[in-house]
Write an enzyme that holds these catalytic residues in place. Sequence first.
Site, PDB file in Angstrom:
ATOM      1  N   LEU A   1      -9.187   4.077  11.074  1.00  0.00           N
ATOM      2  CA  LEU A   1      -9.986   3.598  11.508  1.00  0.00           C
ATOM      3  C   LEU A   1      -8.997   2.753  12.848  1.00  0.00           C
ATOM      4  CD1 LEU A   1     -12.097   0.906  11.389  1.00  0.00           C
ATOM      5  CD2 LEU A   1      -9.738  -0.475  10.039  1.00  0.00           C
ATOM      6  N   SER A   2      -8.021   2.474  13.011  1.00  0.00           N
ATOM      7  CA  SER A   2      -7.333   2.058  13.895  1.00  0.00           C
ATOM      8  C   SER A   2      -7.168   3.856  15.725  1.00  0.00           C
ATOM      9  CB  SER A   2      -5.543   2.165  13.646  1.00  0.00           C
ATOM     10  OG  SER A   2      -4.757   3.003  13.608  1.00  0.00           O
TER      11      SER A   2
ATOM     12  N   ASP B   1       1.405  -1.095   0.016  1.00  0.00           N
ATOM     13  CA  ASP B   1      -0.355   0.093   0.217  1.00  0.00           C
ATOM     14  C   ASP B   1       0.819   1.546  -0.004  1.00  0.00           C
ATOM     15  OD1 ASP B   1      -2.182  -1.562  -0.207  1.00  0.00           O
ATOM     16  OD2 ASP B   1      -2.507  -1.560   2.353  1.00  0.00           O
ATOM     17  N   GLY B   2       2.263   1.067   0.695  1.00  0.00           N
ATOM     18  CA  GLY B   2       2.686   2.482   1.314  1.00  0.00           C
ATOM     19  C   GLY B   2       3.592   2.200  -0.844  1.00  0.00           C
TER      20      GLY B   2
ATOM     21  N   THR C   1     -10.084   3.185   5.898  1.00  0.00           N
ATOM     22  CA  THR C   1     -10.083   1.777   6.264  1.00  0.00           C
ATOM     23  C   THR C   1      -7.933   2.062   7.011  1.00  0.00           C
ATOM     24  OG1 THR C   1      -9.002   1.012   4.988  1.00  0.00           O
ATOM     25  CG2 THR C   1     -10.894   0.378   5.555  1.00  0.00           C
ATOM     26  N   ALA C   2      -7.358   2.552   7.424  1.00  0.00           N
ATOM     27  CA  ALA C   2      -5.877   2.657   7.585  1.00  0.00           C
ATOM     28  C   ALA C   2      -5.825   3.861   9.286  1.00  0.00           C
ATOM     29  CB  ALA C   2      -5.069   3.585   6.642  1.00  0.00           C
ATOM     30  N   TYR C   3      -5.248   4.714   8.734  1.00  0.00           N
ATOM     31  CA  TYR C   3      -4.436   5.550  10.673  1.00  0.00           C
ATOM     32  C   TYR C   3      -6.306   5.989  10.606  1.00  0.00           C
ATOM     33  CZ  TYR C   3      -2.122   8.173  13.973  1.00  0.00           C
ATOM     34  OH  TYR C   3      -2.183   9.303  14.514  1.00  0.00           O
TER      35      TYR C   3
ATOM     36  N   ASN D   1      -4.975   8.956   1.901  1.00  0.00           N
ATOM     37  CA  ASN D   1      -5.538   8.532   2.392  1.00  0.00           C
ATOM     38  C   ASN D   1      -6.037   9.791   3.404  1.00  0.00           C
ATOM     39  OD1 ASN D   1      -5.279   5.841   1.581  1.00  0.00           O
ATOM     40  ND2 ASN D   1      -3.796   5.548   3.247  1.00  0.00           N
TER      41      ASN D   1
ATOM     42  N   ALA E   1     -11.476   5.819   1.067  1.00  0.00           N
ATOM     43  CA  ALA E   1     -10.357   5.885   0.238  1.00  0.00           C
ATOM     44  C   ALA E   1      -9.307   5.282   1.866  1.00  0.00           C
ATOM     45  CB  ALA E   1      -9.555   5.734  -0.540  1.00  0.00           C
TER      46      ALA E   1
END
Length: 256
Positions: free
Chosen positions: A160-161, A43-44, A156-158, A115, A153
């Site tokens: 979500l955490s 992803d990165g 679901t990354a940072y 993101n 998009a």
Amino acid sequence: MTLARALLASPTPAAREAEAELRRTHDFVAPEDADMIIALGGDGFMLQTLHAMLERRRIVPVYGMNRGTVGFLMNNWSADDLDARLSRARTLSVSPLVMDAVTIEGERVTLPAINEVSLLRETRQTAWIEVSVSGRVVLDELVCDGVLVATPAGSTAYNLSAHGPILPLGSSLQALTPISPFRPRRWRGAILADSARIGFRVLDPVKRPVSAVADQREVRDVASVEVAIDRATALKLMFDPEHALDDRITMEQFIS
């Protein structure tokens, strides 16, 4: 007519091996001459590829294959039937955020984010941040480790955490999510229309310095930040029908 394709790979051994395998059986052109890009990595690396297109101001569809770790934005890796997979792939458009930051020295920095844009405390002192939406102050003082704005998009990354909401693609929404908030204690964030412009003013930027990060690019010692969706720009991601990003985002809500 076959589109001219470029092949890009992250520097990891798995991505380089995959690149060599594809180059043995397919022809590729330079990225600046391509009608589409195949990206091998995680992803990165996908974010790096998309940001490079934004900088060149020439946007073409990107089909990613996972040679990294999570690969949420990527398709499964396979060297077989590449032409058939590309012909069947679905194309989804993703609009990035634009971060307009002003430092305490008066420097202005504008950066895109695919993101999220996050504001983070730089020291052990909590950040004190005023939050506004489309010019209206909605929080006089958010005391926190930080706060972020995420696209669908990136939800679901940072986001979500940090216990932010998952936003379906195409929902025309953005998430405003606090990071370890202390005051107000019960504020969990907000879901806003993608037309909203979100403003942050750092209330004590010298004693309680804050940095602003657009995806992976950081601006330190900010005094104010404004974030908005760039609806004039559409990045194009290609997915196999069985691994479409909108389906993945939906199913993330059912993972325990």
